[in-house]
Design a protein around this motif. Structure first.
Motif, PDB file in Angstrom:
ATOM      1  N   PHE A 154      42.816  46.155  53.803  1.00 58.55           N
ATOM      2  CA  PHE A 154      43.381  47.295  53.797  1.00 58.55           C
ATOM      3  C   PHE A 154      43.606  47.998  55.110  1.00 58.55           C
ATOM      4  CE2 PHE A 154      41.220  47.197  49.587  1.00 58.55           C
ATOM      5  CZ  PHE A 154      42.305  47.546  48.801  1.00 58.55           C
ATOM      6  N   ASP A 155      42.509  48.105  55.903  1.00 60.53           N
ATOM      7  CA  ASP A 155      43.009  48.467  57.453  1.00 60.53           C
ATOM      8  C   ASP A 155      44.196  47.857  57.922  1.00 60.53           C
ATOM      9  OD1 ASP A 155      40.738  49.868  57.283  1.00 60.53           O
ATOM     10  OD2 ASP A 155      39.589  48.502  58.461  1.00 60.53           O
ATOM     11  N   GLU A 156      44.648  46.517  58.004  1.00 57.67           N
ATOM     12  CA  GLU A 156      45.635  45.846  58.274  1.00 57.67           C
ATOM     13  C   GLU A 156      46.856  46.319  57.703  1.00 57.67           C
ATOM     14  OE1 GLU A 156      47.220  41.200  59.088  1.00 57.67           O
ATOM     15  OE2 GLU A 156      46.307  41.644  57.092  1.00 57.67           O
ATOM     16  N   SER A 188      50.871  41.053  53.894  1.00 60.77           N
ATOM     17  CA  SER A 188      49.248  41.489  54.052  1.00 60.77           C
ATOM     18  C   SER A 188      48.879  42.036  52.640  1.00 60.77           C
ATOM     19  CB  SER A 188      49.251  42.490  55.045  1.00 60.77           C
ATOM     20  OG  SER A 188      47.949  43.185  55.180  1.00 60.77           O
ATOM     21  N   TYR A 189      49.718  42.978  52.148  1.00 62.72           N
ATOM     22  CA  TYR A 189      49.369  43.301  50.802  1.00 62.72           C
ATOM     23  C   TYR A 189      49.510  42.243  49.634  1.00 62.72           C
ATOM     24  CZ  TYR A 189      49.273  46.375  46.885  1.00 62.72           C
ATOM     25  OH  TYR A 189      48.697  47.043  45.606  1.00 62.72           O
ATOM     26  N   ASP A 190      50.253  41.441  49.835  1.00 67.83           N
ATOM     27  CA  ASP A 190      50.138  40.458  48.661  1.00 67.83           C
ATOM     28  C   ASP A 190      48.660  39.708  48.631  1.00 67.83           C
ATOM     29  OD1 ASP A 190      52.813  40.734  47.970  1.00 67.83           O
ATOM     30  OD2 ASP A 190      53.682  38.956  49.241  1.00 67.83           O
ATOM     31  N   GLN A 191      48.055  39.573  49.703  1.00 66.74           N
ATOM     32  CA  GLN A 191      46.774  39.135  49.774  1.00 66.74           C
ATOM     33  C   GLN A 191      45.610  40.032  48.899  1.00 66.74           C
ATOM     34  OE1 GLN A 191      44.775  39.029  53.800  1.00 66.74           O
ATOM     35  NE2 GLN A 191      42.942  37.820  52.632  1.00 66.74           N
ATOM     36  N   ILE A 192      45.877  41.291  48.962  1.00 62.77           N
ATOM     37  CA  ILE A 192      45.271  42.356  48.435  1.00 62.77           C
ATOM     38  C   ILE A 192      45.518  42.174  46.754  1.00 62.77           C
ATOM     39  CG2 ILE A 192      44.859  44.659  48.069  1.00 62.77           C
ATOM     40  CD1 ILE A 192      45.416  45.143  50.872  1.00 62.77           C
ATOM     41  N   ALA A 193      46.696  42.080  46.385  1.00 62.98           N
ATOM     42  CA  ALA A 193      47.349  42.103  45.225  1.00 62.98           C
ATOM     43  C   ALA A 193      46.850  40.801  44.390  1.00 62.98           C
ATOM     44  CB  ALA A 193      48.616  42.308  45.013  1.00 62.98           C
ATOM     45  N   VAL A 211      42.426  45.743  32.434  1.00 66.59           N
ATOM     46  CA  VAL A 211      43.198  45.339  33.487  1.00 66.59           C
ATOM     47  C   VAL A 211      44.485  45.662  33.648  1.00 66.59           C
ATOM     48  CG1 VAL A 211      43.562  43.588  35.325  1.00 66.59           C
ATOM     49  CG2 VAL A 211      41.363  43.586  33.991  1.00 66.59           C
ATOM     50  N   VAL A 212      45.015  46.326  34.977  1.00 68.09           N
ATOM     51  CA  VAL A 212      46.349  46.241  35.139  1.00 68.09           C
ATOM     52  C   VAL A 212      46.909  45.780  36.469  1.00 68.09           C
ATOM     53  CG1 VAL A 212      46.394  48.849  33.879  1.00 68.09           C
ATOM     54  CG2 VAL A 212      46.032  48.441  36.432  1.00 68.09           C
ATOM     55  N   SER A 213      48.323  45.883  36.859  1.00 68.73           N
ATOM     56  CA  SER A 213      48.592  45.179  37.772  1.00 68.73           C
ATOM     57  C   SER A 213      48.120  46.108  39.104  1.00 68.73           C
ATOM     58  CB  SER A 213      50.259  45.051  38.007  1.00 68.73           C
ATOM     59  OG  SER A 213      50.559  44.130  36.881  1.00 68.73           O
ATOM     60  N   LEU A 214      48.046  45.546  40.106  1.00 62.97           N
ATOM     61  CA  LEU A 214      47.330  46.257  41.092  1.00 62.97           C
ATOM     62  C   LEU A 214      48.553  46.707  42.290  1.00 62.97           C
ATOM     63  CD1 LEU A 214      44.985  47.117  42.843  1.00 62.97           C
ATOM     64  CD2 LEU A 214      45.160  44.900  44.119  1.00 62.97           C
ATOM     65  N   VAL A 215      48.204  47.904  42.139  1.00 67.61           N
ATOM     66  CA  VAL A 215      49.216  48.836  43.271  1.00 67.61           C
ATOM     67  C   VAL A 215      48.552  50.030  43.716  1.00 67.61           C
ATOM     68  CG1 VAL A 215      51.488  49.968  43.885  1.00 67.61           C
ATOM     69  CG2 VAL A 215      51.304  47.978  42.210  1.00 67.61           C
ATOM     70  N   VAL A 216      47.788  49.750  44.746  1.00 67.68           N
ATOM     71  CA  VAL A 216      46.949  50.853  45.247  1.00 67.68           C
ATOM     72  C   VAL A 216      47.355  51.281  46.350  1.00 67.68           C
ATOM     73  CG1 VAL A 216      44.687  51.521  45.884  1.00 67.68           C
ATOM     74  CG2 VAL A 216      44.914  50.181  43.868  1.00 67.68           C
ATOM     75  N   VAL A 217      47.586  52.450  46.911  1.00 66.41           N
ATOM     76  CA  VAL A 217      47.944  52.936  48.312  1.00 66.41           C
ATOM     77  C   VAL A 217      46.884  53.864  48.945  1.00 66.41           C
ATOM     78  CG1 VAL A 217      49.856  54.016  49.424  1.00 66.41           C
ATOM     79  CG2 VAL A 217      50.440  52.615  47.445  1.00 66.41           C
TER      80      VAL A 217
END
Length: 115
Positions: A75-77, A93-98, A109-115
């Protein structure tokens, strides 16, 4: 540590939630106070308590769980790349989180989009 976060529902989830939203009336949907869980496999990364809903956006407070320490650098990156307006690198970078985390709302469960 509690931080603010924003949940953006994916296209499919937005359609489902929009139906719920419209059927009940925006004020009656009841997102406020719901607890959403961010998980990595079976490990709790953290919980988000929803404090505001403006379809399809949900805003809440994130309270880190035991597994957050292992993913915090991701998240920091991502945030640093976004702040630097390096959007292509941010997406990678975000793809790794998702790929690695799941977001579960009260209905599943829902698709991950957290900002």
């Amino acid at each position: 540590m509690i931080v603010s976060c924003l949940i953006v529902l994916g296209v499919w989830e937005a359609a489902v939630w929009r139906k719920r939203w419209m059927a009940m009336g925006a004020a009656e949907v009841g997102f406020e106070g719901e607890v959403w869980r961010l998980v990595r496999q079976e490990e709790l990364v953290g919980e988000i308590v929803i404090d505001e809903a403006d379809f399809p956006w949900l805003h809440g407070r994130f309270a880190p769980g035991p597994a957050f320490v292992g993913v915090k650098p991701w998240f920091d990156e991502s945030l640093a790349l976004l702040d630097a307006e390096e959007y292509e690198r941010f997406e990678d970078s975000y793809d790794q989180i998702a790929r690695s985390l799941s977001l579960a709302g009260p209905s599943g469960v829902v698709s991950l989009v957290v900002v």
